[in-house]
Design a protein around this motif. Sequence first.
Motif, short mmCIF file in Angstrom:
data_model
loop_
_atom_site.label_atom_id
_atom_site.label_comp_id
_atom_site.label_asym_id
_atom_site.label_seq_id
_atom_site.Cartn_x
_atom_site.Cartn_y
_atom_site.Cartn_z
N PHE A 21 0.83 -1.20 0.00
CA PHE A 21 0.00 0.00 0.00
C PHE A 21 0.87 1.26 0.00
O PHE A 21 0.58 2.23 -0.70
CB PHE A 21 -0.92 0.01 1.22
CG PHE A 21 -1.94 1.12 1.19
CD1 PHE A 21 -3.21 0.89 0.71
CD2 PHE A 21 -1.62 2.39 1.64
CE1 PHE A 21 -4.16 1.92 0.67
CE2 PHE A 21 -2.54 3.42 1.61
CZ PHE A 21 -3.82 3.19 1.12
N TYR A 34 -2.10 -1.07 -4.78
CA TYR A 34 -3.26 -1.01 -3.91
C TYR A 34 -4.10 -2.29 -4.02
O TYR A 34 -4.55 -2.84 -3.02
CB TYR A 34 -4.14 0.19 -4.27
CG TYR A 34 -3.59 1.53 -3.87
CD1 TYR A 34 -2.95 1.71 -2.65
CD2 TYR A 34 -3.75 2.64 -4.71
CE1 TYR A 34 -2.45 2.95 -2.26
CE2 TYR A 34 -3.27 3.89 -4.34
CZ TYR A 34 -2.61 4.04 -3.12
OH TYR A 34 -2.14 5.27 -2.75
N GLY A 57 -5.14 6.78 -1.26
CA GLY A 57 -5.48 5.45 -1.72
C GLY A 57 -6.66 5.49 -2.66
O GLY A 57 -7.33 4.50 -2.89
N ALA A 84 -7.20 2.98 -5.90
CA ALA A 84 -7.50 1.56 -5.82
C ALA A 84 -8.83 1.24 -6.47
O ALA A 84 -9.74 2.04 -6.44
CB ALA A 84 -7.51 1.11 -4.36
#
Length: 386
Positions: A338, A362, A383, A386
């Motif tokens: 990540f 991700y 993030g 993703a």
Amino acid sequence: MMQRVSPVQKNFGLADDELIRHLMLQSGVYKPLSRDDVRLDTDNLDSSQVDNQTVTDNQTNPEFHINQQFKEALSLYESKDFENAYHLFEELADKGLIPGLYYQAIMIYDGKGAEENAAVGFALMQKVYEMSLISPVDVEFRHLACYHLGNACAQGYGTSRSEELAVSWWQRAANEILFDPHKNVEKQVVTDAGVLCQTAMGSYYSRCSKPEGADYTKAFYWHSEAARNGNISSVAQMGMFYLYGLGCQKSSALAHEHLLLAGTRNNICAIGHIALYYLENNMAESAYSWAVRAADIVGNLKGLDAGKVDTIIRQVTSSSANRGDEEDTKRSLAMSLFILGYLYETGRDCVARGRYTAADYYSAASKIDLDAVLFLGNRLKLGRSA
């Protein structure tokens, strides 16, 4: 953010355990005879006479033959000739010798060279513990018995499942090797198996299976004892405790010290957390250099599935530096992937910005541990690729 650890394997599983190799001749019964062990009047003998006399005395000494039989049994065991190894260990056990009984228990429990019977193996391991209470030279085998009996109770294999009994077995050995500042260092008793029991105690108290939840104060205490005795898994746990302030006062400096020590000794559990430490302290290049180690372990991200993840975790946790830390290993690998995605999404100095590469990292992290992804997504406020 400590997670429940995975249950132990349903066997004593020591055929490939390097710990047992350290014990091969540790029992006082099986220490090879040296010339100092043989009482000779050497004043009137030349060297060849001494050598011949030593050989003769060795050949007539019962302990010498026991030593040879034990070494032969170990050799057969390690070469996976379990049936013949079992017969030799059984003979040693019948003579009342603790190491022979210990291996007999393992082989019956695991079904190697004998019919598998977990209940009988468990009972024999209890006997190992009882016999070793009156044998000071076999303290390591007593602590090994405590470790495996605790694991069996935790799993409920060969006996009824009981975390309370598991803890009681682990604690017997863990207490025996507690550091005593009033003792001379040379008189401190430390065994490899006893340290494993201390780590098991720490892991137990950091789990959330009890109604009252995790007890991080006790977890910190037992991991600190195991870390003092050199257990790298516990060193990594200490780093996490200090990093998140679990069971102790939060300390960025102590977190870094412990995580770095564990990471440099190949503890995978530490890698994701030390990468996060560097990232949050604006050291993106250092974060990348640690996180990419996890990517190297995972390999091809495109072919990642549940089966491959399980294989990777088994391989990683088979080493002494990562023994039994399945869930924490998954979390660390996911955190590392990540963080790589984060670095590629934000285009930090160490990497060129790339949304598709970020999305791949991700996605792979999510396949390994979705909880870790959610934790970091919230913590880093990113993030979104993703």
